[in-house]
Design a protein around this motif. Sequence first.
Motif, PDB file in Angstrom:
ATOM      1  N   GLN A  85      32.614  40.219  36.881  1.00 17.42           N
ATOM      2  CA  GLN A  85      33.844  40.278  36.102  1.00 17.42           C
ATOM      3  C   GLN A  85      34.870  41.109  36.877  1.00 17.42           C
ATOM      4  O   GLN A  85      34.527  42.104  37.508  1.00 17.42           O
ATOM      5  N   LYS A  86      36.125  40.684  36.820  1.00 22.69           N
ATOM      6  CA  LYS A  86      37.182  41.403  37.538  1.00 22.69           C
ATOM      7  C   LYS A  86      38.281  41.822  36.564  1.00 22.69           C
ATOM      8  O   LYS A  86      38.553  41.134  35.574  1.00 22.69           O
ATOM      9  N   ALA A  87      38.876  42.955  36.858  1.00 18.86           N
ATOM     10  CA  ALA A  87      40.024  43.442  36.094  1.00 18.86           C
ATOM     11  C   ALA A  87      41.234  43.439  37.003  1.00 18.86           C
ATOM     12  O   ALA A  87      41.124  43.669  38.207  1.00 18.86           O
ATOM     13  N   SER A 106      45.412  44.691  37.379  1.00 20.41           N
ATOM     14  CA  SER A 106      46.592  45.412  36.911  1.00 20.41           C
ATOM     15  C   SER A 106      47.750  45.022  37.814  1.00 20.41           C
ATOM     16  O   SER A 106      47.579  44.874  39.028  1.00 20.41           O
ATOM     17  N   GLU A 136      38.572  42.010  45.783  1.00 17.18           N
ATOM     18  CA  GLU A 136      39.029  43.296  45.267  1.00 17.18           C
ATOM     19  C   GLU A 136      40.053  43.903  46.218  1.00 17.18           C
ATOM     20  O   GLU A 136      39.972  43.739  47.437  1.00 17.18           O
ATOM     21  N   ASP A 184      35.310  44.935  37.061  1.00 17.26           N
ATOM     22  CA  ASP A 184      35.499  45.294  35.653  1.00 17.26           C
ATOM     23  C   ASP A 184      34.167  45.731  35.040  1.00 17.26           C
ATOM     24  O   ASP A 184      33.467  44.934  34.417  1.00 17.26           O
ATOM     25  N   ASN A 191      33.875  47.778  32.598  1.00 14.90           N
ATOM     26  CA  ASN A 191      34.018  47.844  31.144  1.00 14.90           C
ATOM     27  C   ASN A 191      33.570  46.533  30.505  1.00 14.90           C
ATOM     28  O   ASN A 191      32.937  46.523  29.439  1.00 14.90           O
ATOM     29  N   ALA A 192      33.901  45.419  31.147  1.00 11.24           N
ATOM     30  CA  ALA A 192      33.468  44.116  30.643  1.00 11.24           C
ATOM     31  C   ALA A 192      31.943  44.015  30.692  1.00 11.24           C
ATOM     32  O   ALA A 192      31.320  43.453  29.783  1.00 11.24           O
TER      33      ALA A 192
END
Length: 457
Positions: A80-82, A84, A102, A266, A268-269
């Motif tokens: 999973q990637k976040a 911003s 990334e 990510d 958090n995911a």
Amino acid sequence: MAEGILGLGTGQSTGLSQELIDKLKAAERKGQVEPLETDLKNLGLEKEKLADIRTKFNALLDAIKPFDLFVSGGVNAFNQKAASTTGSSVVFDAPDVASLKEGVTTVDVTQLSQKDVFQSNTFTMEDLNSDTPLDAGDFTIEIGGETHTFDAPSYFGLVNRINDANIGVTASIEPTGPDSNRIVIKSDGAGTENAIKISGPASQVLGFTTDGTTENPASHTLVAKNMKATVDGVEYESSSNDITVDGVLKITAVTKGTSSINITKDTNAFVDLLDDFVAKYNDFTSSLNEELVDPQTNISDKSSLRNLLSGVKNRIMGEYGGTGEDDKKSLFMYGFQLDSKGKLSYDSGELQKAIDKDFDGLQELFIGKAESKGLGTNLKEYMDDATYDNGILHEYDDYLTDREKTLTEEKDKAVAKLDLKYSTLAQQFASYTAIITKMESSFSGLKQMIAQSTASN
């Protein structure tokens, strides 16, 4: 002296009634039909209970899918990637999130792509609707390296001929004032490859050119341009406002300026997906445990459910990954624990340490590799197998379906047998009643003769 002979004369023919038949039938029905109806009712309750278990089973199956090596779409809990972003000059999108690299990508848009747009001189509504031919000569459009020539019998006639030709431009008559109209010609696509050149005698009459060849600057309202941008210092030029970099990151320019996107892992995911899995596991296992220890449960095949539960638990408690026994990993190495009731939980601090320092180890534990499948991959395969032919849940469903069919057939046969028996009995009773009534009528005359003889003596 006794009243009547064999009951004759007592009016007992009325005792052979439908009410008596119904009572006899109801008594026999309690022993032959009602037990089957009770079994069918209990079977219905068992099917409802199994459906509840199946719902929680499917919820757990869905929750483990992100931890499966072969997850559909390829995006598992660990890739999973976040993202911003800063700036508003572009919009970022990625159909394959897992493939995003990334890091920071910076985009500087210096020019947006746009269509080629021309307008004619103005003309009135009277001119537009006049029956007098425009008689302006030929009208020529060059686009995409091809030349197309049209006659211009009228304003509407020219517009229709251009549109019917499907050459990559659209013509229209636009009202631009109270009594002012223009022919507007636009390229269907943007960029310099869709640039338009207009010429011909009619182009001069309509104001697109000054002499049939030289462009009238006032008519060229929007000039075809390519989008220009630099991405991490690399120059890009495109006929549209969309470009794709690194094979997966789609960038759509919306205005001039500089924007950037920062792609990070990510975690958090990952934690959210893990929490969902733990919750669904506890919900499923506690539901099965309740049924297995409940003496009043409608579940008849506890053995199958016990085997299903054991299979799930064994995979939770298993060891995975590594090349040797000493390299194997288990949940309990990363802060997970089971309480006395089998409820799964984890120490958030220990898990965070693992995320920060050994995320690859967690991935090896849950996902694994093709030659050494992890916990999630193993559990997903086991649960899939339970729903296939010869699987635990599939066979249980088949058993309930077959059992319901058998009980229904037995009940229908028992009901039909009783109906036939008491229908026949009702017919016999009707015949007996007629005979007895006739005999009672005859016996009534005999009673009168006896009474008269007794009275004369």
